[in-house]
Scaffold this motif. Structure first.
Motif, short mmCIF file in Angstrom:
data_model
loop_
_atom_site.label_atom_id
_atom_site.label_comp_id
_atom_site.label_asym_id
_atom_site.label_seq_id
_atom_site.Cartn_x
_atom_site.Cartn_y
_atom_site.Cartn_z
N PRO A 1 -8.46 28.91 38.45
CA PRO A 1 -7.63 29.09 39.99
C PRO A 1 -8.01 29.75 40.95
O PRO A 1 -7.63 29.53 42.16
CB PRO A 1 -6.05 29.59 38.65
N SER A 2 -9.04 30.82 40.61
CA SER A 2 -9.07 31.73 41.10
C SER A 2 -10.47 30.19 42.37
O SER A 2 -10.73 31.13 43.50
CB SER A 2 -9.92 32.71 40.95
N ALA A 11 -10.27 30.49 46.49
CA ALA A 11 -10.76 31.59 47.43
C ALA A 11 -11.06 30.20 47.97
O ALA A 11 -11.78 30.37 48.87
CB ALA A 11 -12.48 31.27 46.77
N PHE A 12 -11.36 29.16 47.85
CA PHE A 12 -11.66 28.12 48.11
C PHE A 12 -10.66 27.68 49.75
O PHE A 12 -10.88 27.82 50.82
CB PHE A 12 -11.52 26.73 48.07
N LEU A 13 -9.60 27.33 49.81
CA LEU A 13 -8.33 27.41 50.87
C LEU A 13 -8.69 28.73 51.32
O LEU A 13 -8.14 28.30 52.63
CB LEU A 13 -7.43 27.15 49.71
N LEU A 14 -8.66 29.74 50.61
CA LEU A 14 -8.62 30.62 51.70
C LEU A 14 -9.35 31.26 52.48
O LEU A 14 -8.87 31.86 52.89
CB LEU A 14 -7.68 32.12 50.46
N GLY A 15 -10.60 31.34 51.60
CA GLY A 15 -11.24 31.28 52.45
C GLY A 15 -12.08 32.80 52.67
O GLY A 15 -13.44 33.72 53.13
N MET A 16 -12.06 34.15 51.47
CA MET A 16 -11.51 35.03 50.85
C MET A 16 -12.08 35.09 49.14
O MET A 16 -11.08 34.40 48.59
CB MET A 16 -11.34 35.62 51.30
N ASN A 17 -12.45 36.26 48.15
CA ASN A 17 -12.07 36.11 47.18
C ASN A 17 -10.73 36.71 46.72
O ASN A 17 -10.46 37.29 47.66
CB ASN A 17 -12.82 37.67 46.22
N ASN A 26 -7.22 35.88 43.70
CA ASN A 26 -6.95 36.02 42.19
C ASN A 26 -5.95 35.05 41.96
O ASN A 26 -4.83 35.17 42.33
CB ASN A 26 -5.95 36.81 41.54
N GLY A 27 -6.42 33.59 41.42
CA GLY A 27 -5.67 32.78 41.68
C GLY A 27 -4.56 32.55 40.77
O GLY A 27 -3.58 32.42 40.77
N LYS A 28 -4.95 33.44 39.15
CA LYS A 28 -3.64 33.37 38.32
C LYS A 28 -2.42 33.97 39.61
O LYS A 28 -1.15 33.74 38.60
CB LYS A 28 -4.01 34.39 37.51
N THR A 29 -2.33 35.01 40.06
CA THR A 29 -1.48 36.02 41.55
C THR A 29 -1.68 34.78 42.64
O THR A 29 -0.14 35.32 43.19
CB THR A 29 -1.72 37.39 40.88
N LEU A 86 1.32 31.97 38.26
CA LEU A 86 0.28 31.01 37.38
C LEU A 86 0.19 31.81 35.94
O LEU A 86 0.73 31.79 35.23
CB LEU A 86 -1.03 30.39 38.07
N LYS A 87 -0.02 32.98 36.87
CA LYS A 87 0.43 34.06 35.79
C LYS A 87 1.07 34.90 34.49
O LYS A 87 1.57 34.48 33.35
CB LYS A 87 -0.38 35.51 35.79
#
Length: 51
Positions: free
Chosen positions: A15-16, A20-26, A28-31, A41-42
């Motif tokens: 999910p991260s 990151a792909f959508l937001l263009g930055m690092n 945490n996909g779970k949050t 998701l978490k």
């Protein structure tokens, strides 16, 4: 991606990576991923484990 529109399906390893792909930055996909009710998701995964 054309004009901000994804024109084909993408499969991400986590999910991260997808976030990151959508937001263009690092990120945490779970949050950062949330369902329409605002649950992350978490939180969703944790609630499924406890059931």
């Amino acid at each position: 991606m054309i004009n901000g529109t994804i024109s084909k399906d993408y499969l991400f390893n986590s999910p991260s990576y997808a976030s990151a792909f959508l937001l263009g930055m690092n990120t945490n996909g779970k949050t950062d991923w949330k369902i329409k009710e605002g649950i992350t998701l978490k939180e969703l995964e944790e609630s499924e484990i406890q059931e």
